[in-house]
Structures are given as structure tokens and as C-alpha cells.
Design a protein around this motif. Structure first.
Motif, PDB file in Angstrom:
ATOM      1  N   ASP A 229       0.856  -1.184   0.000  1.00 58.27           N
ATOM      2  CA  ASP A 229       0.000   0.000   0.000  1.00 58.27           C
ATOM      3  C   ASP A 229       0.888   1.228   0.000  1.00 58.27           C
ATOM      4  O   ASP A 229       1.826   1.342   0.810  1.00 58.27           O
ATOM      5  N   ARG A 231       2.309   4.728   0.665  1.00 56.08           N
ATOM      6  CA  ARG A 231       2.257   5.870   1.564  1.00 56.08           C
ATOM      7  C   ARG A 231       2.944   7.024   0.852  1.00 56.08           C
ATOM      8  O   ARG A 231       3.325   6.927  -0.310  1.00 56.08           O
ATOM      9  N   ALA A 232       3.117   8.114   1.566  1.00 55.51           N
ATOM     10  CA  ALA A 232       3.774   9.282   0.967  1.00 55.51           C
ATOM     11  C   ALA A 232       5.141   8.889   0.435  1.00 55.51           C
ATOM     12  O   ALA A 232       5.931   8.218   1.112  1.00 55.51           O
ATOM     13  N   ARG A 234       6.156   6.764  -1.750  1.00 54.00           N
ATOM     14  CA  ARG A 234       6.438   5.373  -2.076  1.00 54.00           C
ATOM     15  C   ARG A 234       5.903   5.101  -3.468  1.00 54.00           C
ATOM     16  O   ARG A 234       4.850   5.597  -3.846  1.00 54.00           O
ATOM     17  N   GLN A 564      -1.244   7.396  -6.337  1.00 54.17           N
ATOM     18  CA  GLN A 564      -1.258   6.836  -4.981  1.00 54.17           C
ATOM     19  C   GLN A 564      -1.946   5.477  -4.921  1.00 54.17           C
ATOM     20  O   GLN A 564      -1.822   4.759  -3.919  1.00 54.17           O
TER      21      GLN A 564
END
Length: 599
Positions: A229, A231-232, A234, A564
Motif C-alpha cells: 500500500d 504511503r507518501a 512510495r 497513490q
């Protein structure tokens, strides 16, 4: 209608046309940034990857070119030949602002529809629109500068490592699944129905095998993949600068890495990184900053006030200490002026890190204020203030709980307050620190077993090997991370090269011998044949470029990133494939309805 070059050659880039080119006939090619028709003259700003050049078309210069120029629109791709002259109204903000090109010949190489985003610096379009039309987004000069930096950084890395006798070796993209913390991306095999390749999360096993092969020093600017998942900052696919060396110890890897950092920042930014870089143990980093990647550009260090808190009647403090925890605090200069609502929000903030609450003390002109003052004597209150070296105008924030919770809460609060109070607003420094002596293992409460803090091939510190089975949580690793301004820039370790020690490590991690050989057998088999002591490090290449380009968005430094949700709005990947392709791979897809997916 689009014209062809028909032998026409570009002689210079737009951004390279300066006063040295005056009275020279040149040919430039690029895209129309904008056009201004002033009646008898048409001015066109032409853009290529090196910059923008003003071109003037006039009836007196060439009537045919002038008439054709009148048909130009933004983002038309054109070629122009003419004489460079001194500009009557110079623009000192432009590199080419002292000159202009008299357009004598014009070829329209292709036309353009009105672009959905403006091709300009400091674009304020939404991220998904930018990603959908990424090829237009990348035309912007500020984006092109980033990829020049990326190219030059990769070249600096290759030059430095070549000078230090490293070999660049590519390792497989299609490999066996050997989970390393995140989910693997799996690729089905047509030739082996029901079996899968995995895309590499890192080249870890192969670079160790190259050391067994006697390559001595290996590197690779490697693509890595993790199905996690996002995140910022990534991305599902990212790039790392991967290095491995034989016959080395921790200091050797660190010294080599510092030299590489110094060269990169000097070559790209003309910035002198002072070496040797400061080192700090994991224990010190957690106790002072609540983080294994501390931002050292400001103070607000965590202080242990447990011995003072033990003399109060405050139940939260007493409960934490009785349960083996601690009471710790940070001093925030100038924060006494914060309103009660703001402080209450900070209390809610620390609860997201599992803290039960936030105690506070403010020192104002009218005296000391604190909701916990009633639980302690004036002497104890003053002792806390003295311990924290607090002055008038300061605030003290306190968390009491298990150490792990206290560190997480105060470490995050420290960063939140630095952001909120704009402590780092104009800070342009690069503050590096090595974090060493990480725990080798971490206990997973859910799985009720120890897991590798880095990976299962990390060498324990010699003096701690004796505790591997009896007290695993005590064992420190020969691991090291390089941290820059509170972000992990890279990390590595000395590896286990002894087969028996590696087997002990797998056993502590809960692997049976059969399971260990099933997953990592090819490495363990290789270790039967005289592996050398070895170790290495990997830098996050994308993150490094972010620092060098002063951007806080990883998507800015990757040519074609995912959003995202790990989706590409431009190419629409991932997407469905033909039934025939699935049949060839012996795969059937199962459509999950909403109810089953929620289960």
C-alpha cells in the motif's frame, strides 16, 4: 500539413544561443511556448530542453515565413533558420535574453491541439491530470532540469565507483519469490503452469552470490519492486544504488559511501559535505529523537524525567513507571504562546501513536501553567523545568507510557511542532548522520515470533552472538543507515557468511531447516564453497534526486510514475488482458463482488 526536415540540421539548442552567437546563421528546433502578433512583427518564444529563445518574424525579413508564423499556435513543433541579432529590449531574467533570432525560414514539423495543461514552470494542475498527460508535463523546463540532475547523478555514481574498482553487474528481474517484508509482484510462467516468477524487491541474494563468485566489488543502479500500500513518497517500482564489497568491515563500507555522497553533492550542487559524517547509535537516536531517522537540523531533544516524575502523585506517571515504562519530555522554545485549542490538538495527535495523552507545562510572564500542577509540589515542578532548561516563553510536553510508545509519540510530536512553528521554513542545510547498532530482530506481537529488522542475512555484532537464542531482543546488528534531514537516504549491513550462523539465524526467525532451504537454498548451497566476509549498502536513488532537486514529491523525479493507487492514468496500467493470454498461462480470474471483498 506537417513538413519534413528534408536534410535540415539543428545547429544549436535554443537555450545555448547567447551574445557569442550574434551575426551567426543558425537553425533551432522545438516547441512554440507562445506567440505575440504586433502587426508588422510576430514574436515567437521557442522552447527546447535547454531553454527558450525569442524569434522575430517580419514581412521585411521574409514575407513567406511571416505569413506561416501567423498560423502558429502553442506547442506546434517547428524548425527555424535565421540570423542572431542583439535584442533591442533585453530580458535579463532569461539566459538568452540579450539576443533574438530573425526568422528567415520556418518549417512547421507538426501541429498541436490545445494542450490540456499549460507547459510552464510552477504548474498548479492536479496530480492525476499531470500524470495522465505526463509527456506534456515532462516538456516543462523545471521537469527537464530534474532529469538532467538524475542523469548527472547516475554518471557521478558510475564514475566514482569505477574509480574504486567496482564492476556494474545486472541481476535478474525474473526470479524465485523470496519474501523480504513486502508482497512480491508475481509473474506467471507459460512454460511452467501454476508456477510464478517474482520481481525483485532488491538484488540482495544475487549481490551476495556475486561476492561468492569473487567479483569483490559490485554495483548496480537497480530497479526494485514492492507490492505494498502506497504511503507518501512510495512507488511500486523504484530505483536504488546497490553496492556490495568483499573483505570489508562496517567502517570500510561507511567510508566508501561517504566518499560517494561527497562527490555527488559537490558535482551536482557544488556543496561540500563534511566527512567523516557524524555517527549515532540506534539507542541514542531513539532516546534523544524518538526516531531511527532523526532530523538534526533543530533541537527539541527528548529528556528522561522519570526519576522526577516518580515523586509526583499523578496516576498516569506512576502507572507508566510501574509497568516498566518511562516519563519523557521535550522543550519547545517559544511555544508558551500556543492557545489551549492548539495544545489540545497536539494531545489528539499523540494519541494516533498510541499515547494515552499529553501533559504540558507553559512558562509565561504571569507564571507557570499546567493541568498537572495540582499533582506535584512546587519544588518538583521547578525541578522538571530546570532539567528541561526551559525559559520564559517555552512549553514542555510530556508523554508517559511504554518506551516504544513514548519514543514514537514524542518523536512524531517533535517533527509536527517543527512544521507547525515553521522552524525549518528557510533551512537549506544538509544534515547527515549515520545510525548504527540497530536491533538485529524485532518481536512481532501478532505472529508471536521474531522477525529480521533488516533482512535475515544481517550479521550480528560479535559480542552479541552469544545471546542469539537466549535473548534475541538484546542482539545488535552490524547494520547502518545514512540519514539526511530526517529521511533515510540509504542503508546496509555486514552480511552473515558463515553457514552455521546463518542456520542459527533462520531458526531464531522460526524457519525450519526445510523451509529455509526451500526459500533460500541456492544461497545456502553457495555458502558451502568458501564465501568471503562481505557487506554493502543501497542508496534510495529516487530519494537522493528529491534532495538534490529540492522537491518533496517522489513522482517529480520518476519519468512515468504511478499515482497513490499504483495506477498509471496515462497508460491505464494495470489493465485486463485477452482471454487467450490467460489461457496460455493456465490462469482463470475470479471476480470479487463487494460483499466477498469486504470479508
Amino acid at each position: 500539413m506537417a513538413e519534413t526536415l528534408n536534410g535540415l540540421k539543428r545547429t544549436i539548442m535554443c537555450g545555448d544561443v547567447t551574445e557569442t552567437s550574434i551575426d551567426k546563421k543558425i537553425t533551432v528546433m522545438g516547441w512554440v511556448q507562445r506567440k505575440r502578433n504586433l502587426g508588422g512583427l510576430i514574436f515567437v518564444d521557442l522552447r527546447d530542453k535547454e531553454g527558450i529563445l525569442q524569434i522575430v518574424f517580419g514581412e521585411e525579413i521574409n514575407k513567406g515565413a511571416f505569413e506561416k508564423a501567423d498560423t502558429l499556435r502553442s506547442e506546434y513543433c517547428i524548425a527555424v533558420t535565421g540570423m542572431v541579432v542583439k535584442r533591442e529590449s533585453p530580458n535579463e531574467t532569461m539566459k538568452t535574453g540579450m539576443v533574438e533570432l530573425k526568422g528567415e525560414e520556418l518549417k512547421i514539423l507538426s501541429e498541436s491541439e490545445t494542450p490540456p495543461i499549460y507547459i510552464k514552470d510552477d504548474l498548479d494542475a492536479s496530480e492525476n491530470i499531470r500524470l495522465k498527460y505526463r509527456y506534456l508535463d515532462l516538456r516543462r523546463l523545471d521537469m527537464q532540469k530534474i532529469f538532467k540532475v538524475r542523469h548527472k547523478t547516475a554518471k557521478a555514481i558510475r564514475d566514482y565507483l569505477d574509480e574504486n574498482l567496482f564492476l556494474e553487474v545486472e541481476t535478474p528481474i525474473l526470479n524465485k519469490s523470496t519474501p523480504e517484508g513486502a508482497r512480491d509482484y508475481l509473474v506467471p510462467s507459460r512454460n511452467y503452469p501454476g508456477m510464478f516468477y517474482a520481481l525483485p524487491q532488491s538484488p540482495q541474494l544475487f549481490k551476495q552470490l556475486l561476492m561468492v563468485s569473487g567479483f569483490d566489488k559490485y554495483f548496480q543502479i537497480a530497479k526494485c519492486f514492492r507490492d505494498e500500500d502506497l504511503r507518501a513518497n512510495r512507488q511500486p517500482e523504484f530505483t536504488q544504488v546497490d553496492m556490495e564489497m568483499s573483505f570489508v568491515e562496517e567502517d570500510d563500507v561507511i567510508a566508501l559511501s561517504e566518499g560517494l555522497i561527497k562527490k555527488i553533492f559537490k558535482d551536482i550542487l557544488d556543496y561540500d559535505v563534511q566527512v567523516p559524517i557524524k555517527r549515532m547509535t540506534y539507542k541514542e537516536a531513539m532516546e534523544k529523537y524518538g526516531s531511527d531517522k532523526p532530523d538534526l537540523r533543530f533541537g527539541m531533544e527528548i529528556q528522561d524525567i522519570s526519576n522526577i516524575a516518580a515523586r509526583t502523585e499523578f496516576g498516569v506517571f506512576k502507572g507508566a513507571l510501574e509497568n516498566g515504562g518511562s516519563v519523557r519530555a521535550i522543550r519547545v522554545p517559544g511555544a508558551a504562546s500556543m492557545g489551549r485549542k492548539d495544545i489540545d490538538r497536539l494531545g489528539e495527535f499523540v494519541k494516533t501513536y498510541k499515547a494515552k495523552g499529553l501533559a504540558w507545562i507553559t512558562i509565561k510572564d504571569e507564571g507557570i501553567k499546567s493541568p498537572i500542577a495540582k499533582f506535584m509540589s512546587e519544588d518538583v515542578m521547578n525541578e522538571i523545568i530546570t532539567k528541561m532548561e526551559a525559559e520564559k516563553g517555552d512549553a514542555i510536553f510530556i508523554v508517559a507510557d511504554k518506551n516504544k510508545t513514548v519514543f514514537a509519540a514524542l518523536g512524531a510530536l517533535r517533527l509536527e511542532l517543527a512544521r507547525k512553528l515553521e522552524i525549518l521554513k528557510d533551512n537549506k542545510e544538509f544534515n547527515f548522520v549515520w545510525i548504527t547498532e540497530f536491533p538485529l530482530l524485532a518481536y512481532d506481537e501478532e505472529e508471536q515470533r521474531y522477525t529480521a529488522e533488516h533482512h535475515p542475512f544481517t550479521m550480528p555484532m560479535d559480542e552479541d552472538i552469544q545471546y542469539l537464542e537466549s535473548d534475541p531482543g538484546r542482539v545488535r546488528a552490524k547494520a547502518y543507515d545514512i540519514v539526511l534531514n530526517g529521511e533515510e537516504l540509504g542503508g546496509g549491513s555486514i552480511r552473515i557468511h558463515d553457514t552455521k550462523l546463518q542456520e542459527r539465524m533462520f531458526k531464531v526467525l522460526g524457519f525450519t531447516q526445510e523451509k529455509a532451504w526451500e526459500r533460500f537454498g541456492f544461497l545456502m548451497e553457495a555458502f558451502k564453497f568458501g564465501p568471503p566476509p562481505h557487506g554493502g549498502l543501497a542508496f534510495g536513488f529516487d530519494r537522493m534526486i528529491m534532495f538534490l532537486c529540492n522537491t518533496d514529491n517522489i513522482k517529480d523525479v520518476i519519468a512515468f510514475p504511478k499515482n497513490q493507487n499504483a495506477y498509471c492514468p496515462m497508460s491505464e496500467a494495470p489493465n485486463v488482458v485477452d482471454d487467450k493470454q490467460l489461457e496460455e498461462l493456465s490462469i482463470k480470474t475470479v471476480k470479487k463482488d463487494k460483499e466477498s471483498s469486504e470479508e
